[in-house]
Motif scaffolding. Structure first.
Motif, PDB file in Angstrom:
ATOM      1  N   THR A  38       0.849  -1.173   0.000  1.00 39.10           N
ATOM      2  CA  THR A  38       0.000   0.000   0.000  1.00 39.10           C
ATOM      3  C   THR A  38       0.891   1.231   0.000  1.00 39.10           C
ATOM      4  O   THR A  38       1.879   1.287   0.741  1.00 39.10           O
ATOM      5  N   SER A  39       0.587   2.208  -0.826  1.00 38.97           N
ATOM      6  CA  SER A  39       1.364   3.455  -0.781  1.00 38.97           C
ATOM      7  C   SER A  39       1.301   4.023   0.628  1.00 38.97           C
ATOM      8  O   SER A  39       0.239   4.053   1.254  1.00 38.97           O
ATOM      9  N   ALA A  40       2.449   4.449   1.140  1.00 43.27           N
ATOM     10  CA  ALA A  40       2.510   4.888   2.539  1.00 43.27           C
ATOM     11  C   ALA A  40       1.525   6.007   2.836  1.00 43.27           C
ATOM     12  O   ALA A  40       0.939   6.066   3.923  1.00 43.27           O
ATOM     13  N   PHE A  41       1.289   6.877   1.843  1.00 47.51           N
ATOM     14  CA  PHE A  41       0.375   8.004   2.065  1.00 47.51           C
ATOM     15  C   PHE A  41      -1.086   7.565   2.033  1.00 47.51           C
ATOM     16  O   PHE A  41      -1.979   8.389   2.234  1.00 47.51           O
ATOM     17  N   HIS A  42      -1.355   6.275   1.812  1.00 46.21           N
ATOM     18  CA  HIS A  42      -2.705   5.723   1.878  1.00 46.21           C
ATOM     19  C   HIS A  42      -2.873   4.736   3.035  1.00 46.21           C
ATOM     20  O   HIS A  42      -3.855   3.995   3.076  1.00 46.21           O
ATOM     21  N   TYR A  43      -1.924   4.705   3.966  1.00 48.04           N
ATOM     22  CA  TYR A  43      -2.053   3.822   5.119  1.00 48.04           C
ATOM     23  C   TYR A  43      -3.325   4.149   5.901  1.00 48.04           C
ATOM     24  O   TYR A  43      -3.696   5.321   6.032  1.00 48.04           O
ATOM     25  N   PRO A  44      -3.987   3.129   6.462  1.00 46.63           N
ATOM     26  CA  PRO A  44      -5.167   3.403   7.289  1.00 46.63           C
ATOM     27  C   PRO A  44      -4.796   4.115   8.584  1.00 46.63           C
ATOM     28  O   PRO A  44      -3.620   4.158   8.988  1.00 46.63           O
TER      29      PRO A  44
END
Length: 325
Positions: free
Chosen positions: A193-199
């Motif tokens: 997952t792209s880090a800037f889309h982490y939950p």
């Protein structure tokens, strides 16, 4: 041609490097001693594993211009700028605003000097996994970085620099960065997952960095700046055993290189690696595993450091290069 090269050298060669008018930066890895006067010289307080004493040397293809702007030390040539910034924490819970301030200073200095595009940023600060005021310090750092990047970047999710964030055992927030007059291409890892889309379970603000940045220097020469890469698939940490984590990390590095190679006329090859480990290890076994997985044996620096997640034992970052004949 490439506008600079990065090499590892023995500490005994540091004085000679500092006399070179082409020096962009010289980074030592040890506890700080006397205050640093040369704007090109920096210290990251991390012990080197293996008994060596190594310095990281950034050499320009031409003589450089050196100075200090907005509290940021820098050296640059006609194409790239190397920046260094160190700030002291003025309160136990001040890491978030301090990080935002440091990044705003990096952007201000880079833009004023004509290099508006951050390509790669290294972030180092102490007690990275400690909680302060109910928030882990790494997550506080991420919130401060996010605040600055949202304010500074018009297209936030497609122009993020490559980065790593590593825990030290000495006071002070230390950043160094590479900036260019033109932008690179953001590369993401299809396994992650792209880090800037982490939950939100990873903090109030997601980590704001790209997995790598591909930079063309003319039509034939390319750099791939590889962010800190660990044993993460999707957004979840994998494995508790060190060697299993290493293998997963190497899978991620291969996937990242393959993704970047889709844009390349010639394959990229790993040219320089930096490995962060939580404890002392059998370096010969690690070197062999890395060389086998990457089909390359680039110069590799092993440093003892804390990783951004408590459960992670190892992280690898580096530089890959590609040149068309």
């Amino acid at each position: 041609m490439f506008p600079f090269q990065v090499v590892y050298r023995d500490e005994t060669q540091a004085a000679r490097a500092l006399d070179d008018e082409r020096l962009l930066a010289l980074i030592r890895f040890r506890k700080p001693a006397a205050p640093l006067i040369d704007p090109r010289s920096g210290v990251i307080p991390l012990p080197e594993l293996g008994g060596s004493s190594t310095v990281e040397v950034w050499l320009s293809a031409q003589p450089v211009r050196v100075g200090v702007t907005h509290g940021v030390s820098h050296a640059g040539n006609d194409t790239v700028l190397f920046l260094q910034c160190r700030l002291d924490e003025y309160a136990p819970d001040a890491l978030q605003p301090l990080t935002a301030m440091a990044y705003r200073r990096l952007f201000a200095a880079a833009r004023e000097l004509g290099y508006p595009h951050l390509l790669r940023v290294w972030n180092y600060f102490p007690a990275i996994n400690r909680e302060c005021g109910g928030l882990e310090r790494y997550r506080a750092f991420c919130a401060g970085r996010h605040q600055a990047l949202v304010a500074e970047l018009t297209e936030f999710e497609t122009h993020l620099p490559a980065a790593c964030a590593i825990g030290t055992d000495e006071p002070g927030l230390r950043l160094y960065a590479l900036a260019g007059r033109t932008a690179g291409i953001q590369i993401e890892n299809p396994r992650q997952t792209s880090a800037f889309h982490y939950p939100r379970q990873y903090g109030p603000r997601s980590p704001s960095f790209s997995r790598a940045v591909l930079k063309a220097w003319g039509e034939r020469h390319h750099h791939l700046y590889i962010s800190g890469t660990a044993s993460i698939v999707g957004h979840a940490s994998q494995h508790v055993d060190l060697m299993a984590q290493l293998d997963e990390t190497l899978f991620n590095l291969r996937a990242l290189l393959a993704q970047a190679n889709r844009l390349m006329p010639e394959p990229l090859r790993p040219a320089l690696l930096k490995v962060y480990c939580r404890s002392d290890l059998d370096l010969a076994a690690l070197r062999q595993r890395i060389a086998q997985a990457l089909d390359a044996d680039p110069p590799t620096l092993f440093l003892q450091a804390d990783i951004c997640r408590r459960e992670l034992l190892i992280e690898i970052e580096g530089l890959a290069v590609g040149s068309a004949s």
